[in-house]
Design an enzyme around this catalytic site. Structure first.
Site, short mmCIF file in Angstrom:
data_model
loop_
_atom_site.label_atom_id
_atom_site.label_comp_id
_atom_site.label_asym_id
_atom_site.label_seq_id
_atom_site.Cartn_x
_atom_site.Cartn_y
_atom_site.Cartn_z
N LYS A 140 0.83 -1.22 0.00
CA LYS A 140 0.00 0.00 0.00
C LYS A 140 0.86 1.26 0.00
CE LYS A 140 -4.44 -1.61 1.70
NZ LYS A 140 -5.51 -1.47 2.67
N LYS A 155 -3.35 -11.22 -6.68
CA LYS A 155 -4.64 -11.39 -6.00
C LYS A 155 -5.73 -10.54 -6.65
CE LYS A 155 -5.60 -8.99 -2.39
NZ LYS A 155 -6.01 -8.30 -1.17
N LYS A 203 -10.22 -5.30 -4.75
CA LYS A 203 -11.24 -4.26 -4.89
C LYS A 203 -10.68 -3.07 -5.65
CE LYS A 203 -13.00 -4.66 -0.17
NZ LYS A 203 -12.18 -4.43 1.02
#
Ligand code: TYM
Length: 331
Positions: free
Chosen positions: A113, A195, A198
């Site tokens: 992130k 992965k 969202k």
């Protein structure tokens, strides 16, 4: 015998994907029969990356409606919004003093992130796993059903719990991650080594729970496979393996059974079947979510009841913690 305590949460930080659904949410219905469950909308986690306030509020309610549409029963578990319970932040503060900066810097999700939001590496982003530890430990949870990507955070939660117990005496139960054998890591349809997420910028990479049938089928049609056209699961065929896993998870069968079902078929037919199966499963969930969202009064009362239950449990653990660490509690 006392029921085991289960805790899980999802961030209302974007459109949920079939990864969130298969990886954890759809199992909760089964778990609520067996365990004492706390299921939250983790809005405090969500704000560690920038969120539009109106979107965040809307998504929080949409997520609650989704839980219910998937079969979560507010009479059987505590369904609540994380930020309504102040003890999460309070316990997080205490646990911060038992957590090392170096440990947090090594967290995979923090590193990912930080790379993605290089202009906003805030303290909350780094503290994210400690807040998650506070969520889990506050309810004396035994089990934490999550996808594979969250196992590192449950591991650090265990470390923090043991550390606290060793320093101040037995206080927290040491929880365990509950990872299902199949579907604990659904991969991107465009890059099956990554992965499904969202927040993927490539909208064809993720199938959202809100996607309509045509969109779902189109995304599966475009899914990356490979040149050899056998429909088998193997390390050399991550795209096909992922589609088989998705199909099997939605059909309630094993990957081996899915392989047999598609033996000798072509990719075109296979991808269409996966899309149709996913769309068929999601349609009633979507309809029920929509119905619930039109009934704001019901949602508010379910969340209020959940928050009251969570508050009681949270207050009990936090006062124990405050006592143990030597905070002055008044006369
Ligand atoms: P979040 O919101 O990223 O994801 C919610 C859940 O979905 C799982 N998941 C997946 N499973 C399979 N395949 C995928 N592609 C996939 N993507 C996501 C996640 O593992 C997760 O179980 N930090 C958490 C939210 C949280 C939490 C907690 C979870 C806050 N406090 C306490 C458990 C306990 C998160 O960001 O999940």
């Amino acid at each position: 015998m006392e029921k085991k305590i289960m805790y899980s949460a999802v961030q209302p930080s974007g459109n949920l994907t079939i990864g969130n659904y298969v990886g954890t949410i759809r199992n909760w219905t089964r778990y609520q029969e067996e365990y004492d469950c706390f299921f939250a909308m983790a809005d405090m986690h969500a704000i560690t990356v920038r969120q539009d306030p109106a979107d965040l509020r809307r998504r929080t309610l949409e997520l609650a409606a989704l839980y219910l549409a998937c079969g979560v029963d507010p009479n059987k578990c505590a369904l609540y919004v994380q930020s309504r319970i102040p003890q999460h932040a309070e316990l997080c503060w205490v646990l911060n003093t038992l957590t090392y900066v170096g440990e947090m810097e090594r967290m995979t999700q923090f590193k990912d992130k930080s790379a993605k939001h290089a202009d906003n590496i805030n303290m909350g982003l780094m503290d994210y796993p400690v807040l998650m530890a506070a969520d889990i430990l506050l309810y004396q949870s035994d089990l934490v059903p999550v996808g594979i990507d969250q196992t590192q955070h449950v591991e650090i939660t265990r470390d923090i719990a043991v550390r606290f117990n060793n320093r101040y005496g037995e206080t927290f139960r040491v929880p365990q991650a509950l990872i299902q054998k199949q579907g604990a890591k659904i991969m991107s349809l465009q890059d099956p080594l990554k992965k499904m997420s969202k927040s993927d910028e490539n909208l064809n990479a993720s199938v959202f729970l809100s996607d309509d049938k045509d969109t779902i089928i189109r995304k599966f049609k475009r899914a990356v496979t490979d040149s050899d056209s056998r429909i088998v699961a193997s390390a050399e065929k991550p795209g096909v393996t992922n589609l088989l896993t998705i199909y099997a998870s939605f059909a309630g069968i094993t990957v081996e059974e899915a392989e047999k079902q598609f033996e000798g078929r072509g990719y075109g037919e296979f991808k269409l079947a996966v899309g149709e199966r996913v769309a068929e499963t999601l349609a009633p969930v979507q309809a029920e979510q929509k119905r619930l969202l039109a009934d704001k009064g019901y949602l508010a009362s379910a969340l209020q009841a959940g928050a009251e239950r969570a508050y009681k449990a949270a207050r009990k653990t936090l006062s124990k913690v405050h006592r143990k660490i030597g905070f002055y509690l008044g006369e």
